[in-house]
Design a protein around this motif. Structure first.
Motif, short mmCIF file in Angstrom:
data_model
loop_
_atom_site.label_atom_id
_atom_site.label_comp_id
_atom_site.label_asym_id
_atom_site.label_seq_id
_atom_site.Cartn_x
_atom_site.Cartn_y
_atom_site.Cartn_z
N SER A 119 0.81 -1.22 0.00
CA SER A 119 0.00 0.00 0.00
C SER A 119 0.84 1.27 0.00
O SER A 119 0.36 2.34 -0.38
CB SER A 119 -0.93 0.01 1.21
OG SER A 119 -0.19 -0.11 2.42
N ALA A 120 2.10 1.16 0.42
CA ALA A 120 2.99 2.31 0.43
C ALA A 120 3.75 2.47 -0.88
O ALA A 120 4.54 3.41 -1.04
CB ALA A 120 3.98 2.20 1.60
N GLY A 121 3.54 1.55 -1.82
CA GLY A 121 4.21 1.64 -3.11
C GLY A 121 5.55 0.96 -3.15
O GLY A 121 6.32 1.17 -4.10
N ASN A 122 5.84 0.12 -2.16
CA ASN A 122 7.11 -0.60 -2.12
C ASN A 122 6.98 -1.98 -2.75
O ASN A 122 5.93 -2.63 -2.64
CB ASN A 122 7.61 -0.73 -0.68
CG ASN A 122 7.80 0.61 -0.01
OD1 ASN A 122 8.40 1.52 -0.59
ND2 ASN A 122 7.29 0.76 1.21
N ALA A 123 8.04 -2.46 -3.37
CA ALA A 123 8.06 -3.79 -3.95
C ALA A 123 8.28 -4.82 -2.85
O ALA A 123 9.27 -4.76 -2.11
CB ALA A 123 9.16 -3.90 -5.00
N LEU B 151 -6.76 -3.47 -14.34
CA LEU B 151 -6.20 -2.25 -13.77
C LEU B 151 -4.67 -2.28 -13.81
O LEU B 151 -4.06 -3.28 -13.45
CB LEU B 151 -6.67 -2.07 -12.33
CG LEU B 151 -8.16 -1.80 -12.13
CD1 LEU B 151 -8.50 -1.79 -10.64
CD2 LEU B 151 -8.58 -0.49 -12.77
N VAL B 152 -4.09 -1.17 -14.26
CA VAL B 152 -2.64 -1.02 -14.34
C VAL B 152 -2.24 0.21 -13.52
O VAL B 152 -2.95 1.22 -13.48
CB VAL B 152 -2.19 -0.84 -15.81
CG1 VAL B 152 -0.69 -0.59 -15.90
CG2 VAL B 152 -2.57 -2.06 -16.62
N MET B 153 -1.09 0.13 -12.85
CA MET B 153 -0.59 1.25 -12.05
C MET B 153 0.04 2.30 -12.96
O MET B 153 0.93 1.99 -13.74
CB MET B 153 0.42 0.77 -11.01
CG MET B 153 -0.15 -0.09 -9.92
SD MET B 153 1.07 -0.52 -8.63
CE MET B 153 1.25 1.08 -7.81
N VAL B 154 -0.42 3.53 -12.83
CA VAL B 154 0.11 4.64 -13.62
C VAL B 154 0.63 5.70 -12.66
O VAL B 154 -0.02 6.05 -11.67
CB VAL B 154 -0.98 5.24 -14.54
CG1 VAL B 154 -0.48 6.51 -15.21
CG2 VAL B 154 -1.39 4.22 -15.59
N LEU C 70 1.31 15.01 -9.56
CA LEU C 70 0.86 14.77 -8.19
C LEU C 70 1.87 13.96 -7.39
O LEU C 70 1.80 13.92 -6.16
CB LEU C 70 -0.49 14.06 -8.20
CG LEU C 70 -1.64 14.81 -8.87
CD1 LEU C 70 -2.91 13.95 -8.85
CD2 LEU C 70 -1.90 16.15 -8.18
N GLY C 71 2.78 13.30 -8.08
CA GLY C 71 3.77 12.47 -7.40
C GLY C 71 3.16 11.26 -6.71
O GLY C 71 3.61 10.86 -5.64
N GLU C 72 2.15 10.68 -7.33
CA GLU C 72 1.49 9.52 -6.75
C GLU C 72 0.98 8.60 -7.85
O GLU C 72 0.97 8.96 -9.03
CB GLU C 72 0.31 9.96 -5.86
CG GLU C 72 -0.76 10.71 -6.62
CD GLU C 72 -1.87 11.19 -5.71
OE1 GLU C 72 -1.62 11.32 -4.50
OE2 GLU C 72 -2.99 11.43 -6.20
N GLY D 16 2.70 8.31 -23.60
CA GLY D 16 3.11 9.48 -22.84
C GLY D 16 2.84 9.36 -21.35
O GLY D 16 3.41 10.11 -20.56
N ASP D 17 1.95 8.43 -20.96
CA ASP D 17 1.74 8.15 -19.53
C ASP D 17 2.99 7.47 -18.98
O ASP D 17 3.86 7.00 -19.71
CB ASP D 17 0.53 7.23 -19.33
CG ASP D 17 -0.79 7.96 -19.53
OD1 ASP D 17 -0.78 9.20 -19.53
OD2 ASP D 17 -1.81 7.28 -19.72
N TYR D 18 3.05 7.40 -17.65
CA TYR D 18 4.18 6.73 -16.99
C TYR D 18 3.67 5.54 -16.19
O TYR D 18 2.71 5.68 -15.41
CB TYR D 18 4.93 7.70 -16.08
CG TYR D 18 5.77 8.70 -16.82
CD1 TYR D 18 7.14 8.49 -16.99
CD2 TYR D 18 5.21 9.85 -17.37
CE1 TYR D 18 7.93 9.40 -17.68
CE2 TYR D 18 5.99 10.77 -18.07
CZ TYR D 18 7.35 10.53 -18.21
OH TYR D 18 8.12 11.43 -18.92
#
Length: 423
Positions: free
Chosen positions: A248-252, A289-292, A297-299, A311-313
């Motif tokens: 949930s914190a974005g860590n692998a 759903l894919v994480m973009v 916003l830095g999120e 062009g998305d990341y």
């Protein structure tokens, strides 16, 4: 469902009791969860059941206009051509014959070919027939061209697959064509083209691609990274293994595979193929759903795969660190085999790209919450020392959509607002 291989009647009985107990707790927790969601949705202003509906004025299409405003064979319209179907083709058995008396089939060939079509095309055509009679009492829908077995259309025509029809009203009044096209759009055809002054061309997605609306998956050749650092194809992955995911914190982190929400080794589907800077590539069904990464916003946020744009990341795993990489190209592909593993975290890194385990619902949090009963029941069963038995029940690699996921998919249309769902 689960495949039970038993060597003795008492052992079989014990396994059935464990399975029944699991489902009992799953059902109780699911009902409780859905009750909470329903209460949340009932709050706030809204039209409500039986409230007034606003009528919407329908505007006719203009000559050479098509809806949607993309090419017919693109993902946002009727999709890729899957190949012509002849009467000797095994796929011909999947086509249906439309005997709707409210539709006139021109049938110039005298073979009944214009009546042959896919199930989805038949469904949309029958809806349109009712709309035509309501719009112009006394008139009926006229099909001038349907399935083509004589190769009279362009090489990539969807007429060869029974996915396209050319239509007109029975009085052949050209002044009605623009409104007829609009009615076809409202009936649900995936691509409608005001092609000529004498007819409208309509087409639909393939019936096989509609499986994308029932679940979300990756290809069997897609790989994940296991806890021991090994790259493993999804077709070889086993329940209970730990694979690289995102917390949930974005860590692998490494998270255990609980089940396969969908697994079908033979089914062919249309996939969105995402290519990112650095060579990373991901093939996933459109509703997944894919994480973009949102640079401003830095999120991160989760979006449907077919909404990802060049062009998305996206987030790519680099030495167990997730780093944003620019999307360079989006395309579509057909592939055989679909796999949808579910981890405890509800996320998974596939082909080095971070993605959700979920599909169809435009909310990672809601989707993950909906599987809370399953996660809680698993923990509950483990507390009562059913862990070894319940784990052995999960190991068989079932084909098709998992029963718990199927239950949720069935309920979503009645529980969640339509704007949350994939269309």
């Amino acid at each position: 469902m689960f495949n039970l291989v038993c060597s003795g009647s008492s052992f079989c009985s014990r396994k059935r009791n464990v399975l029944n107990t699991q489902r009992k707790y799953f059902t109780m927790l699911l009902i409780f969860l859905l009750y909470i969601v329903a209460q949340v949705q009932s709050c706030g202003p809204g039209r409500g059941i039986g409230g007034p509906r606003r009528t919407r004025k329908l505007l006719p299409l203009v000559f050479k206009q098509h809806v949607p405003n993309v090419s017919e064979n693109s993902l946002g319209a009727s999709g890729m051509q899957e190949g012509p179907i002849s009467r000797n083709d095994s796929k011909f058995r999947n086509l249906e014959t439309n005997y709707n008396k409210d539709i006139i089939f021109k049938d110039e060939e005298g073979t009944g070919a214009d009546r042959v079509m896919t199930q989805r095309c038949k469904e949309k055509l029958n809806i349109l027939a009712v709309s035509v009679m309501n719009q112009w009492p006394g008139l009926r829908l006229l099909v001038t061209e349907g399935w083509d077995e004589d190769h009279m259309h362009a090489r990539d025509s969807l007429h060869y697959e029974g996915r396209a029809v050319d239509i007109m009203t029975s009085d052949k009044d050209r002044s009605k064509i623009g409104m007829l096209a609009r009615l076809a759009v409202e009936a649900g055809f995936d691509w409608v083209f005001y092609e000529s002054r004498s007819h409208i061309h309509c087409s639909v997605k393939s019936d096989s691609s509609q499986s994308n609306h029932a679940s979300g998956c990756f290809t069997g050749d897609s790989t994940v990274q296991t806890a021991d650092g090994e790259k493993r194809k999804l077709s070889e992955l086993k329940i209970g293994e730990k694979v690289l995911s995102v917390d949930s914190a974005g860590n692998a982190i490494y998270s255990e595979v609980m089940l396969f929400m969908d697994r079908d080794t033979h089914q062919s589907r249309e996939f969105v193929h995402i290519e990112a800077d650095g060579g990373s590539q991901l093939s996933v069904t459109p509703a997944h759903l894919v994480m973009v990464w949102q640079m401003l916003l830095g999120e991160t946020r989760f979006i449907f795969a077919d909404r990802v744009q060049e062009g998305d990341y996206i987030l790519v795993n680099i030495n167990n660190n997730l780093e944003p990489r620019k999307v360079l190209r989006i395309s579509t592909k057909l592939s055989r085999g679909v796999y949808a593993p579910l981890t405890l975290e509800g996320t998974v890194v596939v082909d080095s790209i971070a993605a959700s385990c979920y599909a169809l619902i435009d909310s990672q949090k809601v989707a993950h919450l909906s599987f809370l009963p399953y996660r809680m029941a698993q923990k509950f069963m483990n507390l009562f020392k059913f862990s070894s038995q319940s784990h052995s029940l999960s190991l068989p690699r079932h084909e098709g959509i998992h029963w718990f996921a199927k239950t949720l998919y069935t309920m979503k249309d009645y529980i969640l607002p339509s704007e949350w769902l994939y269309h």
